[in-house]
Scaffold this motif. Structure first.
Motif, PDB file in Angstrom:
ATOM      1  N   VAL A 186       0.850  -1.095  -0.115  1.00 37.36           N
ATOM      2  CA  VAL A 186      -0.101  -0.031   0.058  1.00 37.36           C
ATOM      3  C   VAL A 186       1.017   1.295  -0.076  1.00 37.36           C
ATOM      4  CG1 VAL A 186      -1.835   1.326   0.981  1.00 37.36           C
ATOM      5  CG2 VAL A 186      -1.740  -1.268   0.984  1.00 37.36           C
ATOM      6  N   PHE A 187       0.733   1.928  -0.946  1.00 43.09           N
ATOM      7  CA  PHE A 187       1.465   3.382  -1.295  1.00 43.09           C
ATOM      8  C   PHE A 187       0.578   4.729  -0.798  1.00 43.09           C
ATOM      9  CE2 PHE A 187       2.260   7.047  -3.910  1.00 43.09           C
ATOM     10  CZ  PHE A 187       3.862   7.291  -3.396  1.00 43.09           C
ATOM     11  N   PHE A 188       0.984   5.309   0.149  1.00 46.04           N
ATOM     12  CA  PHE A 188       0.395   6.484   0.492  1.00 46.04           C
ATOM     13  C   PHE A 188       0.961   7.726  -0.109  1.00 46.04           C
ATOM     14  CE2 PHE A 188      -0.380   3.585   3.815  1.00 46.04           C
ATOM     15  CZ  PHE A 188      -1.800   3.647   3.911  1.00 46.04           C
ATOM     16  N   GLY A 189       0.342   8.615  -0.821  1.00 50.33           N
ATOM     17  CA  GLY A 189       0.904   9.906  -1.348  1.00 50.33           C
ATOM     18  C   GLY A 189      -0.140  10.916  -1.610  1.00 50.33           C
ATOM     19  N   VAL A 190       0.730  12.150  -1.838  1.00 51.52           N
ATOM     20  CA  VAL A 190      -0.228  13.401  -2.068  1.00 51.52           C
ATOM     21  C   VAL A 190      -0.233  13.819  -3.387  1.00 51.52           C
ATOM     22  CG1 VAL A 190      -0.387  15.695  -1.515  1.00 51.52           C
ATOM     23  CG2 VAL A 190       0.503  14.207   0.455  1.00 51.52           C
ATOM     24  N   GLN A 191      -1.699  14.034  -3.735  1.00 48.43           N
ATOM     25  CA  GLN A 191      -1.814  14.507  -4.896  1.00 48.43           C
ATOM     26  C   GLN A 191      -0.912  15.708  -5.296  1.00 48.43           C
ATOM     27  OE1 GLN A 191      -5.845  15.977  -6.373  1.00 48.43           O
ATOM     28  NE2 GLN A 191      -5.802  14.239  -7.518  1.00 48.43           N
ATOM     29  N   PRO A 192      -0.402  15.903  -6.384  1.00 53.01           N
ATOM     30  CA  PRO A 192       0.456  16.969  -6.970  1.00 53.01           C
ATOM     31  C   PRO A 192      -0.163  18.214  -7.000  1.00 53.01           C
ATOM     32  CG  PRO A 192       1.307  15.132  -8.105  1.00 53.01           C
ATOM     33  CD  PRO A 192       0.007  14.812  -7.546  1.00 53.01           C
ATOM     34  N   ALA A 193       0.323  19.332  -6.376  1.00 54.38           N
ATOM     35  CA  ALA A 193      -0.341  20.661  -6.459  1.00 54.38           C
ATOM     36  C   ALA A 193      -0.898  20.914  -7.912  1.00 54.38           C
ATOM     37  CB  ALA A 193       0.516  21.812  -5.983  1.00 54.38           C
ATOM     38  N   LEU A 194      -2.131  21.355  -8.243  1.00 55.28           N
ATOM     39  CA  LEU A 194      -2.505  21.801  -9.475  1.00 55.28           C
ATOM     40  C   LEU A 194      -2.121  23.360 -10.095  1.00 55.28           C
ATOM     41  CD1 LEU A 194      -4.582  20.843 -11.839  1.00 55.28           C
ATOM     42  CD2 LEU A 194      -6.467  21.987 -10.574  1.00 55.28           C
ATOM     43  N   GLY A 195      -1.572  23.535 -11.037  1.00 62.84           N
ATOM     44  CA  GLY A 195      -1.275  24.845 -11.494  1.00 62.84           C
ATOM     45  C   GLY A 195       0.261  25.207 -11.250  1.00 62.84           C
ATOM     46  N   ALA A 217       3.965  12.718 -13.831  1.00 59.86           N
ATOM     47  CA  ALA A 217       4.900  11.778 -13.425  1.00 59.86           C
ATOM     48  C   ALA A 217       4.268  10.830 -12.455  1.00 59.86           C
ATOM     49  CB  ALA A 217       6.297  12.152 -13.324  1.00 59.86           C
ATOM     50  N   PHE A 218       3.620  11.747 -11.524  1.00 59.22           N
ATOM     51  CA  PHE A 218       3.159  11.235 -10.196  1.00 59.22           C
ATOM     52  C   PHE A 218       1.815  10.014 -10.565  1.00 59.22           C
ATOM     53  CE2 PHE A 218      -0.049  10.733  -7.107  1.00 59.22           C
ATOM     54  CZ  PHE A 218       0.386  10.600  -5.847  1.00 59.22           C
ATOM     55  N   TYR A 219       0.991  10.333 -11.348  1.00 56.53           N
ATOM     56  CA  TYR A 219      -0.057   9.373 -12.165  1.00 56.53           C
ATOM     57  C   TYR A 219       0.407   8.171 -12.967  1.00 56.53           C
ATOM     58  CZ  TYR A 219      -3.733  11.563  -9.475  1.00 56.53           C
ATOM     59  OH  TYR A 219      -4.759  11.680  -8.706  1.00 56.53           O
ATOM     60  N   LYS A 220       1.481   8.697 -13.816  1.00 53.42           N
ATOM     61  CA  LYS A 220       1.922   7.442 -14.633  1.00 53.42           C
ATOM     62  C   LYS A 220       2.848   6.583 -14.132  1.00 53.42           C
ATOM     63  CE  LYS A 220       1.023   7.421 -18.359  1.00 53.42           C
ATOM     64  NZ  LYS A 220      -0.282   6.602 -18.852  1.00 53.42           N
ATOM     65  N   TRP A 221       3.607   7.106 -13.093  1.00 55.17           N
ATOM     66  CA  TRP A 221       4.274   6.225 -12.000  1.00 55.17           C
ATOM     67  C   TRP A 221       3.429   5.111 -11.405  1.00 55.17           C
ATOM     68  CZ3 TRP A 221       4.509   5.249  -6.691  1.00 55.17           C
ATOM     69  CH2 TRP A 221       5.391   4.412  -6.359  1.00 55.17           C
ATOM     70  N   LEU A 222       2.132   5.523 -10.930  1.00 54.78           N
ATOM     71  CA  LEU A 222       1.411   4.622 -10.304  1.00 54.78           C
ATOM     72  C   LEU A 222       0.861   3.524 -11.227  1.00 54.78           C
ATOM     73  CD1 LEU A 222      -0.994   7.076  -8.450  1.00 54.78           C
ATOM     74  CD2 LEU A 222       0.976   5.747  -7.410  1.00 54.78           C
ATOM     75  N   SER A 223       0.689   3.767 -12.221  1.00 52.58           N
ATOM     76  CA  SER A 223       0.207   2.756 -13.300  1.00 52.58           C
ATOM     77  C   SER A 223       1.284   1.943 -14.181  1.00 52.58           C
ATOM     78  CB  SER A 223      -0.824   3.427 -14.379  1.00 52.58           C
ATOM     79  OG  SER A 223      -0.257   4.399 -15.065  1.00 52.58           O
ATOM     80  N   GLU A 224       2.226   2.733 -14.378  1.00 53.07           N
ATOM     81  CA  GLU A 224       3.498   2.091 -15.255  1.00 53.07           C
ATOM     82  C   GLU A 224       4.556   1.403 -14.543  1.00 53.07           C
ATOM     83  OE1 GLU A 224       3.222   1.782 -18.423  1.00 53.07           O
ATOM     84  OE2 GLU A 224       1.482   3.042 -18.679  1.00 53.07           O
TER      85      GLU A 224
END
Length: 300
Positions: A186-195, A217-224
């Protein structure tokens, strides 16, 4: 994309709990004011405690050595993530992340720093469509867009990825820092700031902007790379469903919500009293909603 997403949901049902890899996404908005680990009308640390206990009871792997006797608390996870949100910690990469985890949780096999530094070349690869894509992949289009269309759009907004030194890039220029807390599977992370720095809401009002490179990079790392079986957005609400392109309809090549979430099963914990915005999370973010009641009101 729909067929791949359905396949992921079926796989999630059949896969043993001990093998499932989950990513829990918290928020930190507005940035820089200590809001990391908060959500509207939800006690996030206590909710994490309840969720961790439930996952452990159902057989999910929540420690790096299989020991469930000393799992971290929701408050300690939030504290680590607050430290990791600092630009100084991010710029120093995974070494600083490991020290932050050890300082807040202690040296143990229960939790460790999770994530990596995503190089510009790897991010370009993840955002590009396979060269083999043909008309059947894109639908009834009179022409096929370039396979690196999303990369071109991003570099048009933020410049060459190799030269970008903006939000959460490593000091040595090696790439974009993705850091969080890893507890077993289980990975816990913070959604990157928008903008952009100083203007966190800018992306909501400028149609031609794209997510900044570290966000992608954050979201693509989660899937890839991490290969999450599911992502869980904790509370109301995040930003991935509000990214540019979504108001025009998700198409897979001009919608950033569609590109970044891809085929990830998305479980979205959302307040029960906000059906209007929860529909956005469902339509644009493909979220499976889990509602929570709002706290009772009383006289002030």
């Amino acid at each position: 994309a729909l067929a791949r997403r359905l396949k992921k949901w079926v796989s999630l049902r059949r896969k043993p709990e001990s093998e499932k890899r989950i990513a829990v996404i918290l928020y930190g908005f507005p940035p820089g004011v200590g809001a990391t680990g908060t959500a509207a009308l939800l006690n996030v640390p206590n909710s994490l405690d309840a969720m961790i206990a439930r996952l452990a009871d159902e057989g999910y792997q929540l420690s790096n050595d299989g020991d469930r006797s000393s799992l971290p608390t929701g408050e300690s996870i939030v504290e680590v993530l607050r430290q990791l949100e600092g630009e100084v910690a991010a710029a120093r990469g995974m070494g600083a992340a490991s020290k932050a985890v050890e300082k807040a949780i202690g040296s143990s096999n229960t939790a460790s720093a999770g994530g990596t530094v995503v190089s510009p070349s790897l991010l370009k690869e993840w955002l590009s469509f396979p060269e083999s894509y043909g008309p059947t992949e894109w639908g009834p289009l009179p022409f096929l867009p370039s396979s690196d269309l999303m990369v071109r759009n991003m570099q048009s907004a933020w410049g060459d990825l190799r030269a970008y030194r903006g939000i959460k890039t490593a000091q040595d220029g090696s790439g974009f820092v993705v850091a969080g807390v890893q507890c077993g599977n289980v990975f816990f992370g913070v959604q990157p700031a928008l903008g952009v720095e100083g203007d966190p809401m800018r992306l909501l009002f400028e149609r031609d902007l794209t997510p900044h490179p570290q966000y992608a990079a954050f979201y693509k790392w989660l899937s890839e790379d991490y290969e999450a079986d599911a992502v869980l957005h904790m509370g109301m609400h995040g930003t991935v469903e509000w990214l540019p392109g979504s108001p025009l309809g998700n198409t897979g090549y001009d919608s950033w919500s569609d590109t970044l979430l891809a085929d990830l099963p998305n479980v979205y914990v959302y307040a029960a009293n906000n059906p209007s915005e929860s529909v956005v999370a469902k339509r644009r973010g493909y979220g499976t909603l889990v509602s929570y009641n709002v706290p009772p009101y009383g006289r002030s």
